[in-house]
Motif scaffolding. Structure first.
Motif, PDB file in Angstrom:
ATOM      1  N   GLU A 130      35.297  69.622  85.920  1.00 51.01           N
ATOM      2  CA  GLU A 130      35.464  69.883  84.490  1.00 51.01           C
ATOM      3  C   GLU A 130      35.869  71.327  84.241  1.00 51.01           C
ATOM      4  OE1 GLU A 130      32.033  68.717  82.257  1.00 51.01           O
ATOM      5  OE2 GLU A 130      31.992  66.695  83.077  1.00 51.01           O
ATOM      6  N   GLU A 148      33.124  69.662  77.191  1.00 49.09           N
ATOM      7  CA  GLU A 148      33.190  68.194  77.197  1.00 49.09           C
ATOM      8  C   GLU A 148      31.812  67.562  77.022  1.00 49.09           C
ATOM      9  OE1 GLU A 148      35.172  67.197  80.822  1.00 49.09           O
ATOM     10  OE2 GLU A 148      37.099  67.988  80.162  1.00 49.09           O
ATOM     11  N   ALA A 247      39.053  65.263  73.565  1.00 49.70           N
ATOM     12  CA  ALA A 247      38.933  66.024  74.806  1.00 49.70           C
ATOM     13  C   ALA A 247      37.609  66.774  74.881  1.00 49.70           C
ATOM     14  CB  ALA A 247      40.091  67.015  74.924  1.00 49.70           C
ATOM     15  N   GLY A 248      37.114  67.231  73.731  1.00 51.41           N
ATOM     16  CA  GLY A 248      35.874  67.996  73.714  1.00 51.41           C
ATOM     17  C   GLY A 248      35.643  68.587  72.338  1.00 51.41           C
TER      18      GLY A 248
END
Length: 463
Positions: A130, A148, A247-248
């Motif tokens: 990540e 995330e 995506a986050g």
């Protein structure tokens, strides 16, 4: 409540105790001195120490506080630690941080080779993957800032089921203030924990969530993200891939860091100082003198050369100055007034551009507005200048020349000061980088031309 004075005294006391322990080379005393202090205070003290003393202090910290200190440190000190501390320990400490913070430390303080060497030693390689993904996004983009680890809910859940899901959530979830409703990785709604608490237990999440979602793309510039969060008073901002999947999220604590960095950068630029990475965010005493000189000398040399135009104007009007020596008494006053007026206008326009209150199409309105402001300021300051010149015994003619020059210079400085940032912005140049230095140089030279031209026209001694 802890007062600001108390916090400052605590930091000073900590610094004294740390220096005493280091002076006695007593590790036990040093550990005792560090006990109970916030990581931000520890980082501030470390930044004031030499590198060898800083790493001694760092090695006395428990893992949790050491990780937070690493996140708080300035770029230079963090780089030294990453290069000189045991790699296994640094990797373990980074693994304790939220993914976005770990990526930030690595991006600012480690080379790509060092980044990979540290990431390869992480215990949790999923987390390492990540972080690698975050590092792959462009610097200053939303993707670099996001995490995330956020709370996902399904729209069909009841409120009671949602609470149960929150209780089971990953401890590394960045925030529970905002909850995100996701279907097949697409963000379909958002709600706050407050909304959830106030809803009845049988209600479905789909019934209480907000469907009008404000989000940013993964490549959105961090300044734009900061502007949106400030505008809408968000605690977090969802970040989407180009295809629309989530995506986050970016949390407000990261945006505060962005705002601080951007404001510092703009302040440096307006002071004609190059915003180098090693200078912009480093504590004052930690910046080597050669870096200070390097960051300042470029613009100073350029402005020095440009200011020769002022000398050329004075030489051109040398005979007029020789005839009426009293003209030279007012040169500093007039140049200073023009520079100050232009600097105020430049600062106002740059702020308006940054906040999107002014756009390129507003150039005409801005010009008229600043022209009117310049005339009014010139009339007020001109009246004061006339009185001051008369009080010095300069006579009516010379006093009138000074007053009219003030009026003309204020109007001109306001006008040109409003246009420089707009033109720079149109040319895709950072207005803060060129506006302040350029306005000073222009007003100095042109202000003298205006002054001596008015004097030539109005003073009988010059005919």
């Amino acid at each position: 409540m802890i007062r600001l004075e108390t916090l400052e005294n605590n930091t000073l006391r900590l610094e004294e105790r740390v220096n005493a322990a280091l002076g006695q080379d007593d590790e036990t005393l040093l550990r005792t001195a560090l006990a109970g202090y916030h990581p931000a205070d520890l980082a501030e003290v470390m930044e004031r120490l030499g590198n060898e003393d800083a790493i001694r202090l760092f090695r006395c910290l428990d893992s949790e506080r050491a990780a937070e200190v690493l996140d708080e440190l300035d770029q230079q000190k963090a780089r030294y630690l990453l290069d000189n501390e045991v790699p296994e320990r640094i990797a373990a400490l980074l693994d304790l941080l939220p993914m976005d913070d770990a990526a930030g430390v690595l991006a600012e303080s480690a080379s790509p080779e060092r980044q990979e060497a540290l990431l390869s030693q992480w215990t949790d390689q999923e987390d390492a993957a990540e972080v690698r993904e975050l590092l792959s996004y462009p610097k200053s983009s939303a993707g670099r800032l996001m995490t995330e680890k956020f709370m996902r809910l399904a729209p069909e859940l009841t409120v009671e089921e949602a609470f149960a899901a929150i209780r089971r959530a990953d401890p590394e979830v960045e925030t529970l203030s905002d909850l995100y409703v996701v279907v097949d990785e697409h963000l379909v709604g958002v709600l706050s924990l407050r909304d959830l608490v106030r809803a009845s237990g049988e209600q479905r999440i789909a019934e209480i969530m907000t469907r009008d979602i404000i989000s940013v793309q993964i490549d959105t510039d961090q300044e734009e993200v900061a502007r949106l969060i400030a505008r809408y008073d968000f605690l977090a901002m969802p970040v989407l891939h180009r295809e629309g999947t989530i995506a986050g999220i970016i949390t407000v604590d990261d945006i505060v860091d962005v705002l601080t960095e951007e404001q510092t950068e703009d302040a440096f630029k307006q002071g004609a100082i190059s915003a180098e990475p090693g200078v912009i965010n480093a504590p004052y005493f930690s910046i080597p003198i050669w870096r200070v000189v390097k960051s300042r000398v470029g613009w100073l040399v350029l402005l020095f050369v440009a200011e020769t135009a002022t000398g050329a104007v004075l030489r051109h009007f040398e005979s007029e100055l020789a005839k009426v020596v009293a003209l030279s008494f007012f040169v500093p006053l007039l140049i200073g007034t023009g520079g100050n007026t232009g600097a105020q206008t430049v600062s106002t326009i740059i702020r308006g551009l940054a906040l999107r209150e002014i756009r390129g199409r507003d150039a005409g309105r801005v010009l008229v507005r600043e022209l009117a402001s310049g005339v009014l300021l010139g009339l007020l300051l001109g009246a004061i200048a006339f009185g001051r010149a008369m009080w010095w015994g300069s006579g009516v003619q010379l006093s009138l020349v000074v007053a009219l020059t003030i009026l003309a210079i204020c109007t001109w400085a306001n006008t040109i000061g409003s246009m420089i940032p707009l033109v720079a912005n149109k040319l895709k140049i950072d207005p803060a980088l060129v506006s302040a230095p350029l306005i000073t140089t222009l007003v100095d030279a042109t202000g003298l031309v205006i002054y001596l031209t008015i004097a030539h026209l109005l003073l009988s001694q010059l005919h």
